[in-house]
Design a protein around this motif. Structure first.
Motif, PDB file in Angstrom:
ATOM      1  N   SER A  23      -8.848  -7.185  58.553  1.00  0.00           N
ATOM      2  CA  SER A  23      -8.676  -8.463  57.869  1.00  0.00           C
ATOM      3  C   SER A  23      -9.111  -8.364  56.406  1.00  0.00           C
ATOM      4  O   SER A  23      -8.461  -8.920  55.516  1.00  0.00           O
ATOM      5  CB  SER A  23      -9.469  -9.555  58.594  1.00  0.00           C
ATOM      6  N   PRO A  25     -10.744 -14.603  57.817  1.00  0.00           N
ATOM      7  CA  PRO A  25     -12.150 -14.369  58.100  1.00  0.00           C
ATOM      8  C   PRO A  25     -12.404 -12.888  58.382  1.00  0.00           C
ATOM      9  O   PRO A  25     -11.659 -12.263  59.136  1.00  0.00           O
ATOM     10  CB  PRO A  25     -12.422 -15.233  59.326  1.00  0.00           C
ATOM     11  N   THR A  58     -14.128 -10.445  65.083  1.00  0.00           N
ATOM     12  CA  THR A  58     -13.839 -11.622  64.276  1.00  0.00           C
ATOM     13  C   THR A  58     -12.484 -12.220  64.626  1.00  0.00           C
ATOM     14  O   THR A  58     -12.381 -13.350  65.079  1.00  0.00           O
ATOM     15  CB  THR A  58     -13.851 -11.242  62.775  1.00  0.00           C
ATOM     16  N   THR A  59     -11.458 -11.424  64.405  1.00  0.00           N
ATOM     17  CA  THR A  59     -10.117 -11.921  64.684  1.00  0.00           C
ATOM     18  C   THR A  59      -9.897 -11.844  66.188  1.00  0.00           C
ATOM     19  O   THR A  59      -9.935 -10.776  66.764  1.00  0.00           O
ATOM     20  CB  THR A  59      -9.078 -11.046  63.947  1.00  0.00           C
ATOM     21  N   ASP A 116      -1.940  -9.279  61.370  1.00  0.00           N
ATOM     22  CA  ASP A 116      -3.334  -8.870  61.581  1.00  0.00           C
ATOM     23  C   ASP A 116      -3.552  -8.903  63.088  1.00  0.00           C
ATOM     24  O   ASP A 116      -3.020  -9.762  63.783  1.00  0.00           O
ATOM     25  CB  ASP A 116      -4.277  -9.855  60.881  1.00  0.00           C
TER      26      ASP A 116
HETATM   27 MG   LIG Z   1     -10.086  -9.164  61.761  1.00  0.00          MG
END
Ligand SMILES: [Mg+2]
Ligand SMILES: Nc1nc2c(ncn2[C@@H]2O[C@H](COP(=O)(O)OP(=O)(O)OP(=O)(O)O)[C@@H](O)[C@H]2O)c(=O)[nH]1
Length: 662
Positions: free
Chosen positions: A74, A91, A97-98, A217
């Protein structure tokens, strides 16, 4: 938003590509209009030019970012594509995170929005591609195109998780009793955390997305419960993949698993990034020593992944991003980011161009063939009439009456061909039906069902690979059969056309039979990209009914697309053959009528003969001009598609000033 501040070379090249496509699209549109105005285009040509325009209009370039979690996917996307917003858009934080695949693109037909597909839709077993067409299935957050803050804010949704019971987690594919180490941690009350969304799609008018770029992503791919569709459908559709490693860790075992399982053997362009080189900095080492370390990491990585060292890009996404945001060109240059961007721009876009160029060339060739045929047929008829009229010079009116009778007799003779044509049409239609049957979607469904039965008959579906390969072979046989049938039809039509040409003065000729090579290639690609999910290393997944079901759905939809394309090519070919008959029949009838009318006029006023001949001569000239014009436009189109450094206005200009012929 300031347009070109981010990665000017990539933006510039994408821009050139988009402008080039737009100009070609306009040019193809002008060509079509011109051909329609002058009655030169038949249905097949119209369709082909239409399909070309559609492709030029909607062509997208998809780049996917793939890696284990926390490698900096990301952050890298932020640095390459979104630094011009002056902030971090996607983010990027330590740890996972993703949580779901995030697709960023722009379609001007829909308003800026973040669309989120709830994870529960997994339970219903519908494929992502089918759900795309169902707006009710998605949760929408409207975006303000002028506000990167709100965009970033909305995007925090992709981190959202929710607490569910172990049973639900198991049903969703996030929990496996046989692999306790990889399961998400239990939080309070026997609940576990799972992603809240299955897929996120952003429609946002960012300059690069506007130019036809799609960025994907992905969440850390080795996680249990990673969306199978990602690997089966989204990644294979990407034109390029950026695979990211941490420079601090090098290629770990799980990185290698992601690479082998998801990116090995794929045909897309692959770039490898050794991210976070800034973490190698060490006050106790000289700059040269650190550089040597990085070089050796690059070498090792290239060897382990079996790629060229030139394909491995050491960089720091974080430094690149902050260098851009803070406006420090030196920091940006030192981050190593520009090298990756240059490689993306210089290696990716030319490939896209080649694909489009081939499409333009093919279309131009087919259209030219059809148009020339039509126009030279008309010219041939004019020539016959002229010959006849010239022979009449100095003849009496009694002679002219005789001529009229002759024309009538000829016309009657000619009408006998209609019976032959009807018989031919009946045979032709039957043969076409036969040919297409083997490619119909019903038979595809049966074949895939047979594969599934064969796989299910083995322990843990371990025979799936064999059953799948057998399916691919059966499908190849179907394509071969369709090709053989096509050849038979071709031979039959060829013989009939020859007869009709000799007996009735037609000028029928067949265009080249579709080779179906594209279908062969597509089948090969499907085989290559799907077989890797059916090996022993995926034994556990294979035993999951959900996986096999998704596999089946996606496979079926891919195969259907390949076979539909093949049927479309075949039908187009048939259509062009029968259109030719129809249009020549019409033209011939008109020809008889014109001849008769011409003679009648001459009978009325003998002096008309010369002006009638002059009239035909000018008609012929007009046809010659017309064909020259069409050829010229097609040559222009080909030239523009071959011209790499095009200037869109330069292409459009000569066409704008062009007037219609005649
Ligand atoms: Mg990510
Ligand atoms: N030092 C350093 N940290 C980085 C760099 N790139 C990313 N990071 C940090 O690494 C962490 C993970 O980055 P992300 O971009 O979230 O990683 P990801 O691959 O998207 O991870 P998932 O979304 O969890 O799959 C974040 O804290 C980033 O700030 C870099 O070049 N150098």
């Amino acid at each position: 938003m300031d347009e070109l501040e981010t990665s000017p070379s990539l933006a510039g090249q994408l821009d050139a590509l988009a402008a080039w496509r737009r100009a070609l699209e306009r040019q193809a549109g002008d060509l079509l209009r011109f051909m329609q105005e002058h009655d030169v285009a038949d249905e097949a040509s119209e369709r082909q030019i239409g399909a070309l325009r559609e492709r030029l209009d909607t062509d997208r370039l998809c780049v996917a970012f793939v890696a284990e979690f926390s490698r900096g996917k990301s952050e890298l996307i932020n640095a390459i594509f979104f630094a011009d917003t002056g902030r971090r858009i996607l983010p990027a934080t330590p740890g996972r995170t993703t949580m779901c695949p995030v697709e960023l693109g722009y379609d001007a037909a829909t308003p800026p929005v973040l669309a989120l597909l709830p994870i529960d839709t997994r339970l219903e077993g519908q494929a992502l591609n089918d759900l795309r067409a169902k707006p009710d299935a998605w949760t929408r957050i409207r975006l303000d195109p002028g506000s990167p803050e709100r965009l970033a804010d909305a995007l925090t949704e992709v981190m959202r998780t929710k607490a569910v019971s172990v049973d639900v987690a198991r049903a969703l594919g996030f929990w496996r009793d046989d692999q306790p180490d990889d399961n998400p941690p239990l939080i309070a009350d026997g609940l576990v955390e799972v992603p809240a969304w299955r897929h996120a799609a952003i429609n946002y008018p960012h300059p690069l997305l506007r130019r036809g770029l799609v960025v994907l992503d992905t969440p850390g791919l080795n996680a249990i419960g990673a969306e199978p569709e990602l690997t089966l459908s989204l990644l294979p559709a990407a034109h390029a993949v950026v695979f990211i490693l941490g420079a601090d860790t090098g290629v770990t075992k799980s990185d290698l698993a992601v690479w082998r399982d998801h990116l090995g053997g794929q045909s897309m362009v692959r770039f490898v990034v050794l991210n976070k080189v800034d973490t190698l900095e060490d006050p106790l080492l000289t700059v040269d020593a650190i550089q040597a370390q990085i070089r050796s990491q690059v070498e090792t990585t290239a060897t382990t992944l079996d790629v060229e060292p030139a394909r491995v890009f050491p960089l720091s996404a974080r430094r690149g991003l902050s260098g851009r945001i803070d406006g420090h060109p030196a920091q940006l240059a030192a981050s190593g980011l520009p090298q990756l961007e240059d490689a993306l721009a210089s290696q990716l876009l030319p490939r896209r161009r080649e694909v489009i160029q081939a499409l333009v060339t093919d279309t131009a060739q087919a259209v030219e063939q059809q148009a020339s045929r039509r126009l030279s047929d008309q010219r041939r008829q004019l020539a016959e009439q002229m010959l006849e009229l010239r022979g009449l010079r100095g003849k009496s009116s009694g002679k002219v009456s005789l001529m009229i009778e002759r024309v009538d007799a000829e016309a009657r003779d000619f009408e006998r061909c209609t019976e032959r044509l009807m018989a031919l049409r009946a045979v032709h239609t039957r043969m076409l039906r036969d040919q297409l049957q083997g490619l119909a979607s019903d038979s595809l469904r049966d074949e895939v069902a047979q594969m599934q039965d064969e796989a299910a008959a083995t322990l843990f579906n371990l025979g799936a690979r064999k059953a799948f390969l057998a399916l691919c072979n059966r499908l190849r046989v179907r394509v071969t059969k369709a090709r053989e049938r096509g050849q038979e039809i071709n031979d039959m039509l060829q013989a009939s056309f020859r007869q009709l040409n000799t007996d009735y003065g037609f000028a029928l000729s067949l265009s080249r039979l579709p080779s179906l090579e594209r279908t062969d290639r597509e089948l090969d690609l499907i085989e290559r990209s799907y077989v890797q999910y059916l090996g022993l290393s995926h034994a556990l997944r294979l035993a999951e009914p959900r996986f096999m079901e998704q596999f089946r759905r996606m496979l079926l939809s891919k195969l259907r697309m390949a076979f539909e394309n093949a049927s479309g090519d075949i039908e187009l070919w048939h259509k062009s053959a029968s259109n030719q008959i129809d249009s020549q029949l019409r033209e011939r009838r008109r020809g008889f009528k014109r001849r008769r009318e011409g003679l009648e006029r001459i009978q009325g006023a003998a002096g008309d003969l010369d002006s009638r001949i002059a009239d035909l001569e000018s008609q012929d000239q007009r046809l010659q001009q017309l064909i020259a014009r069409v050829r010229e436009q097609l040559a222009d189109l080909r030239r523009s598609s071959a011209d790499a450094g095009v200037d869109a206005d330069a292409i459009a200009a000569p066409l704008a000033g062009r007037s219609a012929v005649g």
